[in-house]
Design an enzyme around this catalytic site. Structure first.
Site, short mmCIF file in Angstrom:
data_model
loop_
_atom_site.label_atom_id
_atom_site.label_comp_id
_atom_site.label_asym_id
_atom_site.label_seq_id
_atom_site.Cartn_x
_atom_site.Cartn_y
_atom_site.Cartn_z
N ASP A 31 0.84 -1.21 0.00
CA ASP A 31 0.00 0.00 0.00
C ASP A 31 0.87 1.26 0.00
OD1 ASP A 31 -2.07 -1.68 0.03
OD2 ASP A 31 -2.83 -1.15 2.04
N SER A 80 -34.00 -7.82 -13.71
CA SER A 80 -33.63 -8.64 -12.57
C SER A 80 -33.46 -10.08 -13.06
CB SER A 80 -34.75 -8.52 -11.56
OG SER A 80 -34.38 -9.12 -10.39
N LYS A 114 -23.01 -15.46 -8.47
CA LYS A 114 -23.98 -14.38 -8.25
C LYS A 114 -23.48 -13.61 -7.03
CE LYS A 114 -28.78 -13.21 -8.21
NZ LYS A 114 -28.87 -12.32 -7.07
N ARG A 135 -29.44 1.09 -10.31
CA ARG A 135 -30.51 0.45 -11.05
C ARG A 135 -31.85 1.19 -10.86
NH1 ARG A 135 -34.29 -3.54 -9.83
NH2 ARG A 135 -34.88 -4.77 -11.63
N CYS A 403 -44.23 -3.24 29.12
CA CYS A 403 -43.33 -2.70 28.08
C CYS A 403 -41.91 -2.65 28.63
CB CYS A 403 -43.78 -1.31 27.65
SG CYS A 403 -42.57 -0.50 26.60
N CYS A 422 -47.14 -1.77 23.06
CA CYS A 422 -47.13 -0.90 24.23
C CYS A 422 -48.14 0.21 23.95
CB CYS A 422 -45.73 -0.31 24.44
SG CYS A 422 -45.75 1.10 25.54
#
Ligand code: IVH
Length: 666
Positions: A31, A80, A114, A135, A403, A422
């Site tokens: 790097d 798709s 994929k 897309r 709750c 709740c």
């Protein structure tokens, strides 16, 4: 060596190492060595600014942060893929295709992994990258060119010995390595921001960052898998070969098969290799190789008939239920979350799994200390498949009575509901979730308003309700330990800027039940003011085709509540916009923008270009300043070019300018 040549050689060397690192995963230098090449190039370019070109590796992170992305109309729909999950389903597809292609039984397919990411379309004009778009809904996506340029696997210019001419549009997957995903989430956690649920969301969220500088830090990768509208070779494999020659990354193995057995063999091989890859793949993609045959088969509305995704089985693992925690949503719904003994499942450690609702607990028959089978399928959140402890040894978990956030007694659920709720409108957890929803990306889009920050703001009692966000002061935020002065200022700035969001965003942000992003847009189109919508009768609302009686009832009930009226009144007092802008939905990218032109344009005289900008709602000025939004650069640019770069003004080549000015391509 003359500087032009030296600069060119350095650029080539950097591109080559980028390719080795990001496309082939086979770096040959460290790097530091790479950085020193970049520094060397930067120095040379500073010395000879006339030689800086838009495809220079130093130009990757140059764009300014944007408040929203421009729409981009795709030249050809981004489809798709249909999925199959078993060998039988795959064979049925294979036989269907053979039948559809007629007597010719010969078939050749390509096999690719994929990749679990998000798709991106790149347009190169005469070899130079001029546009990148997500897309979106398949027809119209978002222009994320500035962000895509920061992805080092994406060449800014296609590599070729000959001068390239014409349009080259390739599409592929932006994805992220698991280790980089973990890093992003660790950073988000430290900063008190929302974490991503999976690597796919992290890739997509990073690509749609408003600030390209942030996208640049996310180490996104890219890999070509398909094409847009353009001249094509004979086959998909040939297209990918061309991409490879241009130094565009293609899937790590593209293989040809002629029989279903060969496909099955590769499927098993990739399924076995899956865990060892540094990124997530969730199946293989099988495509008919010949473009002629692809055209014969055509597409359905959503997906091509000539391709299929053969999904892998989900990863499974055994672990133990250690406890159940309860989270409270913005409408008070209580969701049980299983805390399990941390277990590795397909390269990811899992310690927490949503149980969705109390029916699910009953259905599973799950108890503390039980041995359980869990599974994780690619992009899907993990789930408990079944309990392995024999039924007679289990002690079932009782439903909570109070709750977990405010301690209010939970009433028994009604007949038609499976959820426990709740009932306390002032419950802190509900407010926290409502604020997060309000500030979320689809809502008022307040950058930096993550869960840890909202939780601190509430625990310090800085605000009592959503509208209180708009009167937050810097000094108040500084009481929270997550803030330093600059961060507090930034958040306040983002909060204030959110006031001008259109009504559609506000409607989504309010979190009316059954009113998500799409319904909100439709409502705002029909009722461009919140007051008008609030006064509309249920029957009237159902006249809109997309609005059924359930949505209409929910909107009606929402505006009947005292709490709603109070919130709307307070938001109005703070100057929050309650209107939807009228007119064309596709705004011109140049409207209200200040633009400067430098150099000679090939397709316009100066006055033609100025006229065009004027027609698109922009202003043309003669001098570059910090207020300039775009500099359009033609041939032999003058000193304005240098000044714009120094000031960080967005620079457009002539082709980029044409692309943005043409409403058809947006
Ligand atoms: S081909 C017209 N190939 O999966 C067909 N897609 O579920 C275009 N994806 O939207 C797609 N790896 O984002 C293709 N090797 C691959 C892919 C791939 C991942 C994504 C892509 C697509 C989605 C469909």
């Amino acid at each position: 060596m003359n500087p032009a040549k030296e600069i060119q050689l350095l650029k080539d060397e950097i591109d080559h190492h980028n390719y080795l690192y990001y496309a082939l995963d086979k770096p040959e230098i460290s790097d530091q060595e790479f950085d020193s090449l970049i520094q060397k190039l930067k120095k040379l370019e500073e010395e000879f600014p006339g030689w800086i070109t838009p495809d220079s590796p130093t130009q990757r992170v140059g764009g300014k942060a944007t408040s929203s992305f421009l729409p981009h109309k795709h030249s050809k729909a981004m489809l798709s893929l249909d999925n199959v999950y078993t060998e039988e389903e795959f064979l049925a597809w294979w036989n269907r295709v053979i039948k559809a292609l007629g007597s010719d039984n010969e078939m050749e397919v390509t096999i690719e992994p994929k990749i679990d990411g998000t798709s991106l379309s790149l347009i190169y004009q005469d070899g130079l990258l001029i546009s990148a778009a997500t897309r979106g809904d398949g027809m119209v996506g978002e222009d994320v060119t500035m962000n895509a340029k920061t992805i080092r696997a994406i060449p800014l210019r296609l590599k070729s010995l000959n001068k390239l001419s014409g349009t080259f549009e390739c599409r592929g997957e932006v994805y992220i390595h698991r280790s980089d995903f973990d890093w992003i989430n660790r950073q988000a956690q430290k900063a008190g921001e929302k974490m991503f649920v999976n690597a796919r969301n992290a890739a997509s969220g990073s690509l749609r960052q408003k600030d390209p500088q942030i996208t640049a830090q996310r180490k996104l990768r890219f890999c070509v898998h398909s094409h847009g509208a353009m001249d094509l070779p004979e086959s998909h494999a040939d297209f990918l070969e061309t991409c490879k020659r241009y130094l565009l990354p293609v899937t790590y193995s593209t293989l040809l098969c002629q029989t279903p057995d060969q496909v099955m063999e590769l499927y098993s091989k990739l399924a076995a290799a899956r865990k060892t890859l540094p990124y997530e793949i969730d199946g293989i993609v099988i495509k008919i190789n010949s473009y002629k045959k692809q055209a014969l088969l055509g597409n359905t509305a959503k997906s091509p008939r000539w391709a299929i995704a053969f999904k892998f089985k989900a990863f499974q693992a055994e672990t133990m239920l250690l406890g159940v925690e309860y989270s409270v949503g913005r409408t008070g719904t209580i969701t049980p979350v299983a805390k399990v003994r941390p277990v590795e499942c397909g390269g990811v450690t899992i310690s927490s799994i949503s149980l969705h609702n109390f029916d699910e607990i009953e259905r599973l028959g799950i108890g503390l200390g039980d041995k359980i089978l869990i599974e994780r399928a690619g992009d899907v959140i993990p789930k408990v498949v079944r309990v392995l402890t024999p039924a007679e040894q289990r002690t079932l978990i009782p439903n909570p009575k109070f709750c977990p956030s405010c301690g209010e007694k939970i009433p028994l659920p009604s007949e038609e509901e499976v959820a426990l709720r709740c009932p306390n409108f002032n419950c802190q957890a509900q407010l926290e979730q409502s604020i997060l929803h309000f500030a979320g990306r689809d809502g008022m889009d307040i950058e930096g308003m993550g869960p840890a920050i909202v939780s601190q703001i509430l625990s310090k009692k800085l605000i009592k309700g959503i509208a209180g966000l708009y009167s937050l002061k810097k000094e108040e935020l500084l009481q929270c330990d997550l803030f330093a002065a600059k961060k507090a200022e930034k958040l306040i700035d983002h909060i204030q800027k959110s006031k001008i969001r259109p009504l559609s965003k506000l409607l989504t942000a309010l979190g009316i039940r059954h009113v998500g992003e799409r319904v909100a847009q439709i409502l705002a189109k029909h009722y461009p003011s919140l007051d008008r919508l609030a006064q509309t009768q249920k029957e009237e609302l159902t006249k809109i085709p997309e609005v059924g009686p359930i949505i209409a009832e929910s909107i009606h009930q929402y505006f009947l509540q005292e709490k709603t009226l109070e919130l709307i009144r307070d938001l109005k007092v703070h100057g929050v916009n309650m209107l939807e802008p009228q007119g064309s939905l596709i705004a011109s990218p140049f409207s209200n923008k200040s633009i400067v032109i430098t150099g000679e344009l090939a397709h316009f005289t100066r006055s033609e270009a100025e006229k065009l900008i004027g027609t698109l709602g922009g202003r043309c000025t003669g001098t570059v300043s910090a207020k300039t939004d775009y500099l359009v650069v033609g041939n032999a640019p003058g000193s304005k070019f240098e000044k714009a770069k120094k000031l960080g003004v967005a620079i457009l080549t002539e082709s980029e300018f044409i692309q943005l000015s043409n409403p058809i391509s947006q």
